[in-house]
Design a protein around this motif. Structure first.
Motif, mmCIF file in Angstrom:
data_model
loop_
_atom_site.group_PDB
_atom_site.id
_atom_site.type_symbol
_atom_site.label_atom_id
_atom_site.label_comp_id
_atom_site.label_asym_id
_atom_site.label_seq_id
_atom_site.Cartn_x
_atom_site.Cartn_y
_atom_site.Cartn_z
ATOM 1 N N PRO A 116 -29.911 8.095 -100.527
ATOM 2 C CA PRO A 116 -31.237 7.565 -100.178
ATOM 3 C C PRO A 116 -31.573 6.202 -100.791
ATOM 4 O O PRO A 116 -32.319 5.436 -100.203
ATOM 5 C CB PRO A 116 -32.198 8.639 -100.691
ATOM 6 N N ASP A 117 -30.995 5.863 -101.944
ATOM 7 C CA ASP A 117 -31.271 4.563 -102.548
ATOM 8 C C ASP A 117 -30.564 3.418 -101.812
ATOM 9 O O ASP A 117 -30.801 2.247 -102.091
ATOM 10 C CB ASP A 117 -30.893 4.542 -104.025
ATOM 11 N N GLY A 118 -29.692 3.767 -100.848
ATOM 12 C CA GLY A 118 -28.992 2.770 -100.056
ATOM 13 C C GLY A 118 -27.858 2.078 -100.775
ATOM 14 O O GLY A 118 -27.220 1.189 -100.221
ATOM 15 N N LYS A 119 -27.569 2.465 -102.012
ATOM 16 C CA LYS A 119 -26.563 1.776 -102.824
ATOM 17 C C LYS A 119 -25.195 2.445 -102.790
ATOM 18 O O LYS A 119 -24.175 1.771 -102.868
ATOM 19 C CB LYS A 119 -27.028 1.680 -104.277
ATOM 20 N N THR A 120 -25.165 3.749 -102.711
ATOM 21 C CA THR A 120 -23.898 4.474 -102.827
ATOM 22 C C THR A 120 -23.498 5.084 -101.497
ATOM 23 O O THR A 120 -24.240 5.867 -100.914
ATOM 24 C CB THR A 120 -24.014 5.583 -103.892
ATOM 25 N N LYS A 121 -22.302 4.712 -101.040
ATOM 26 C CA LYS A 121 -21.741 5.301 -99.826
ATOM 27 C C LYS A 121 -20.974 6.549 -100.215
ATOM 28 O O LYS A 121 -20.380 6.624 -101.294
ATOM 29 C CB LYS A 121 -20.798 4.319 -99.136
ATOM 30 N N GLN A 122 -20.958 7.524 -99.304
ATOM 31 C CA GLN A 122 -20.243 8.775 -99.541
ATOM 32 C C GLN A 122 -19.477 9.167 -98.286
ATOM 33 O O GLN A 122 -19.929 8.912 -97.173
ATOM 34 C CB GLN A 122 -21.224 9.913 -99.854
ATOM 35 N N VAL A 123 -18.337 9.810 -98.491
ATOM 36 C CA VAL A 123 -17.600 10.408 -97.384
ATOM 37 C C VAL A 123 -17.199 11.811 -97.829
ATOM 38 O O VAL A 123 -16.754 12.015 -98.952
ATOM 39 C CB VAL A 123 -16.379 9.560 -96.952
ATOM 40 N N PHE A 124 -17.419 12.776 -96.949
ATOM 41 C CA PHE A 124 -17.082 14.174 -97.217
ATOM 42 C C PHE A 124 -15.985 14.595 -96.247
ATOM 43 O O PHE A 124 -16.015 14.246 -95.064
ATOM 44 C CB PHE A 124 -18.316 15.068 -97.015
ATOM 45 N N PHE A 125 -15.023 15.386 -96.763
ATOM 46 C CA PHE A 125 -13.914 15.861 -95.928
ATOM 47 C C PHE A 125 -13.239 17.030 -96.635
ATOM 48 O O PHE A 125 -13.611 17.382 -97.758
ATOM 49 C CB PHE A 125 -12.919 14.732 -95.621
ATOM 50 N N PHE A 126 -12.266 17.622 -95.973
ATOM 51 C CA PHE A 126 -11.539 18.767 -96.519
ATOM 52 C C PHE A 126 -10.091 18.403 -96.777
ATOM 53 O O PHE A 126 -9.495 17.618 -96.029
ATOM 54 C CB PHE A 126 -11.571 19.950 -95.545
ATOM 55 N N ASP A 127 -9.509 19.017 -97.823
ATOM 56 C CA ASP A 127 -8.071 18.891 -98.020
ATOM 57 C C ASP A 127 -7.389 19.885 -97.075
ATOM 58 O O ASP A 127 -8.070 20.636 -96.367
ATOM 59 C CB ASP A 127 -7.686 19.066 -99.500
ATOM 60 N N PRO A 128 -6.054 19.916 -97.017
ATOM 61 C CA PRO A 128 -5.372 20.804 -96.067
ATOM 62 C C PRO A 128 -5.672 22.296 -96.244
ATOM 63 O O PRO A 128 -5.491 23.073 -95.314
ATOM 64 C CB PRO A 128 -3.888 20.523 -96.326
#
Length: 142
Positions: A116-128
């Motif tokens: 929400p602060d617009g400063k930190t990008k995030q990516v979520f995903f799964f390992d195998p």
């Protein structure tokens, strides 16, 4: 009194194919294999240099099915959009945009967000094996 000098030592993940899972963490994050003690079951220990963060990959015991947490769903839902509120391990990287591009090129489904602060990008995903992962830009949250 609370523990003093506390730091994160390692995270363990069980897997039915620890070699495949180790290869994922080596290719995606740059972990290195380190010497592993001999146990009654197969284990691969990985280290993320230059930090002292370790990942222990442990052969899954087929006679048990350990839950990810006390409130785990009865059936898995492999949608990375659910990971911000689910069990996951987070790493920070300095090359966030190219890292996300690499995930996409490898066909890994991702959910990208910005805090929400617009400063930190995030990516979520799964390992195998379906373990939840987050990678964020910049320094870890304090």
């Amino acid at each position: 009194m609370a523990a003093q000098g506390t730091c994160l030592n390692h995270v363990s993940r069980e897997s039915s194919d620890i070699k495949h899972l180790a290869q994922f963490y080596i290719e995606i994050f740059g972990f290195e294999k380190v010497e592993t003690p001999r146990f009654e079951f197969d284990v691969i220990w990985l280290k993320l240099a230059p930090s002292n963060f370790y990942l222990h990959l442990i052969e899954r015991d087929p006679s048990t099915k350990l839950p990810e947490g006390p409130w785990s769903a009865t059936s898995a839902v492999a949608d990375p959009k659910n990971l911000p509120r689910g069990h996951h391990v987070c790493f920070s990287v300095s090359n966030f945009d190219s890292f996300v591009q690499t995930l996409k090129e490898k066909g890994i489904e991702v959910d990208e967000r910005t805090q929400p602060d617009g400063k930190t990008k995030q990516v979520f995903f799964f390992d195998p094996d379906g373990n939840g992962l987050e990678v964020s830009s910049g320094a870890p949250a304090s």
